[in-house]
Write an enzyme that holds these catalytic residues in place. Structure first.
Site, PDB file in Angstrom:
ATOM      1  N   THR A   1      44.186  43.633  39.552  1.00 33.03           N
ATOM      2  CA  THR A   1      45.023  44.180  40.638  1.00 33.03           C
ATOM      3  C   THR A   1      45.694  45.475  40.183  1.00 33.03           C
ATOM      4  OG1 THR A   1      46.757  42.624  39.975  1.00 33.03           O
ATOM      5  CG2 THR A   1      45.493  42.051  41.908  1.00 33.03           C
TER       6      THR A   1
ATOM      7  N   PRO B   1      42.380  44.378  44.985  1.00 31.59           N
ATOM      8  CA  PRO B   1      43.174  43.250  45.466  1.00 31.59           C
ATOM      9  C   PRO B   1      42.429  41.929  45.335  1.00 31.59           C
ATOM     10  CG  PRO B   1      42.281  44.474  47.313  1.00 31.59           C
ATOM     11  CD  PRO B   1      41.854  45.209  46.065  1.00 31.59           C
ATOM     12  N   ASP B   2      43.175  40.860  45.262  1.00 30.53           N
ATOM     13  CA  ASP B   2      42.593  39.525  45.233  1.00 30.53           C
ATOM     14  C   ASP B   2      42.313  39.118  46.670  1.00 30.53           C
ATOM     15  OD1 ASP B   2      41.885  36.941  44.958  1.00 30.53           O
ATOM     16  OD2 ASP B   2      43.769  36.251  44.080  1.00 30.53           O
ATOM     17  N   PHE B   3      41.042  39.058  47.022  1.00 27.34           N
ATOM     18  CA  PHE B   3      40.741  38.825  48.445  1.00 27.34           C
ATOM     19  C   PHE B   3      41.193  37.450  48.919  1.00 27.34           C
ATOM     20  CE2 PHE B   3      36.860  37.261  46.424  1.00 27.34           C
ATOM     21  CZ  PHE B   3      36.634  36.093  47.121  1.00 27.34           C
ATOM     22  N   ARG B   4      41.439  36.554  47.988  1.00 27.09           N
ATOM     23  CA  ARG B   4      41.886  35.216  48.388  1.00 27.09           C
ATOM     24  C   ARG B   4      43.357  35.188  48.776  1.00 27.09           C
ATOM     25  NH1 ARG B   4      39.100  34.864  44.000  1.00 27.09           N
ATOM     26  NH2 ARG B   4      37.055  33.899  43.993  1.00 27.09           N
TER      27      ARG B   4
ATOM     28  N   ASN C   1      36.575  37.511  37.199  1.00 29.54           N
ATOM     29  CA  ASN C   1      36.378  38.742  37.957  1.00 29.54           C
ATOM     30  C   ASN C   1      34.920  39.182  37.934  1.00 29.54           C
ATOM     31  OD1 ASN C   1      39.105  38.627  38.322  1.00 29.54           O
ATOM     32  ND2 ASN C   1      39.587  40.163  36.782  1.00 29.54           N
TER      33      ASN C   1
ATOM     34  N   ASP D   1      34.051  42.526  38.671  1.00 29.93           N
ATOM     35  CA  ASP D   1      34.078  43.985  38.822  1.00 29.93           C
ATOM     36  C   ASP D   1      33.544  44.780  37.635  1.00 29.93           C
ATOM     37  OD1 ASP D   1      36.255  43.848  36.938  1.00 29.93           O
ATOM     38  OD2 ASP D   1      37.607  43.411  38.609  1.00 29.93           O
TER      39      ASP D   1
ATOM     40  N   HIS E   1      31.971  34.115  37.357  1.00 22.92           N
ATOM     41  CA  HIS E   1      31.587  34.264  38.759  1.00 22.92           C
ATOM     42  C   HIS E   1      30.565  35.373  38.983  1.00 22.92           C
ATOM     43  CE1 HIS E   1      35.614  32.192  40.013  1.00 22.92           C
ATOM     44  NE2 HIS E   1      34.750  31.362  39.475  1.00 22.92           N
TER      45      HIS E   1
ATOM     46  N   CYS F   1      16.469  40.899  44.253  1.00 24.21           N
ATOM     47  CA  CYS F   1      15.762  40.610  45.501  1.00 24.21           C
ATOM     48  C   CYS F   1      15.502  39.111  45.570  1.00 24.21           C
ATOM     49  CB  CYS F   1      14.436  41.364  45.540  1.00 24.21           C
ATOM     50  SG  CYS F   1      13.344  40.813  46.875  1.00 24.21           S
TER      51      CYS F   1
ATOM     52  N   THR G   1      45.872  34.753  36.413  1.00 20.47           N
ATOM     53  CA  THR G   1      45.287  33.668  37.203  1.00 20.47           C
ATOM     54  C   THR G   1      46.305  32.541  37.343  1.00 20.47           C
ATOM     55  OG1 THR G   1      43.595  31.931  37.245  1.00 20.47           O
ATOM     56  CG2 THR G   1      44.172  32.812  35.092  1.00 20.47           C
ATOM     57  N   SER G   2      46.305  31.916  38.491  1.00 17.00           N
ATOM     58  CA  SER G   2      47.272  30.844  38.716  1.00 17.00           C
ATOM     59  C   SER G   2      46.802  29.529  38.104  1.00 17.00           C
ATOM     60  CB  SER G   2      47.508  30.650  40.213  1.00 17.00           C
ATOM     61  OG  SER G   2      46.276  30.382  40.835  1.00 17.00           O
TER      62      SER G   2
ATOM     63  N   ASN H   1      51.724  35.660  33.109  1.00 19.39           N
ATOM     64  CA  ASN H   1      51.575  35.687  34.564  1.00 19.39           C
ATOM     65  C   ASN H   1      52.946  35.811  35.218  1.00 19.39           C
ATOM     66  OD1 ASN H   1      49.179  35.493  36.303  1.00 19.39           O
ATOM     67  ND2 ASN H   1      50.312  33.884  37.338  1.00 19.39           N
TER      68      ASN H   1
HETATM   69 ZN   LIG Z   1      11.551  42.287  46.404  1.00 18.38          ZN
END
Ligand SMILES: [Zn+2]
Length: 243
Positions: free
Chosen positions: A30, A35-38, A106, A108, A123, A131, A193-194, A216
């Site tokens: 952040t 931003p944290d989309f959650r 994260n 990113d 994640h 593809c 992180t929480s 935190n």
């Molecule tokens: Zn392909």
């Protein structure tokens, strides 16, 4: 005043450690403007027809790739974001031979951008895409440059980011490596992180050392277990503890 003392304590522990593991979440990025989309507010939620948790799910991706990619492009891609003091401090610790791994939720790629080499991305990452039909690899730039909102492979297949969506399992190899590193750690730092959701909360249980540091601003699920609790900004704390 108190923060000063806590940072001094962390500094001393870092000095004495050689198998540090850092476990981080959205709060680490952040400060880089991601931003944290959650944790976005209701206003932003109204902008989309579905809650983020639903959009960022496997079945939704298959059913509505267009709506998925609209959200994904607007809320999850930040190609101009730069590493902040937290990312840089962790990279420094690795270069000094003190830190074994960064385990992150994260996607990113900012830890690698800061110079960290051993990064375990629970994640996945927006930097890698494949593809769904032929498996061809595509980088972030290919997704950004795609003419259509849903990027397609030369073969016509839909390209999917290597990001772990809801309903999808975490990559076992990454998870096992994270557990092994945490188990062997002599100092475990948790930040941004929480720690109330799986797998973050579960991972910490594998740490048996006596130096669990939680950085935190808001309360976390492991505050009671922490040997050192630093309620400051992660970039500021790590930036000052690692000079
Ligand atoms: Zn392909």
């Amino acid at each position: 005043m108190a923060l000063e003392r806590e940072i001094e304590q962390l500094k001393a522990w870092i000095e004495e450690s050689e198998r540090i593991v850092f476990f981080g979440g959205a709060g680490v990025s952040t400060e880089s403007g991601i931003p944290d989309f959650r944790s976005e507010d209701g206003l932003y939620r109204q902008k989309y027809d579905y809650p983020p948790e639903q959009i960022i799910s496997h079945s939704f991706f298959l059913r509505r790739p267009d709506a998925f990619y609209r959200f994904y492009r607007e809320r999850m891609l930040y190609p101009d974001a730069k590493p902040n003091a937290a990312h840089l401090a962790l990279a420094k610790l690795e270069q000094r031979g003190k830190l074994r791994a960064v385990v992150t939720q994260n996607i990113d790629g900012l830890h690698q951008a800061a110079g960290s080499r051993h990064v375990l991305e629970l994640h996945g990452s927006v930097l890698r895409n494949h593809c769904r039909r032929c498996g061809a690899f595509y980088g972030l730039q290919d997704i950004l440059n795609a003419k259509e909102i849903v990027p397609r492979c030369h073969c016509g297949g839909i390209i999917k980011p290597d990001v772990v969506l809801y309903e999808e399992a975490l990559e076992e190899r990454v998870m096992e490596e994270a557990l092994a590193c945490i188990r062997a750690a002599d100092l475990l730092m948790i930040g941004g992180t929480s720690l109330v959701v799986y797998p973050a909360a579960g991972l910490v249980r594998y740490y048996s050392g006596h130096r669990l540091v939680v950085i935190n601003q808001a309360p976390t699920g492991v505050d009671e277990r922490a040997d050192l609790l630093i309620p400051g900004k992660i970039g500021e704390v790590l930036g000052r503890a690692v000079d």
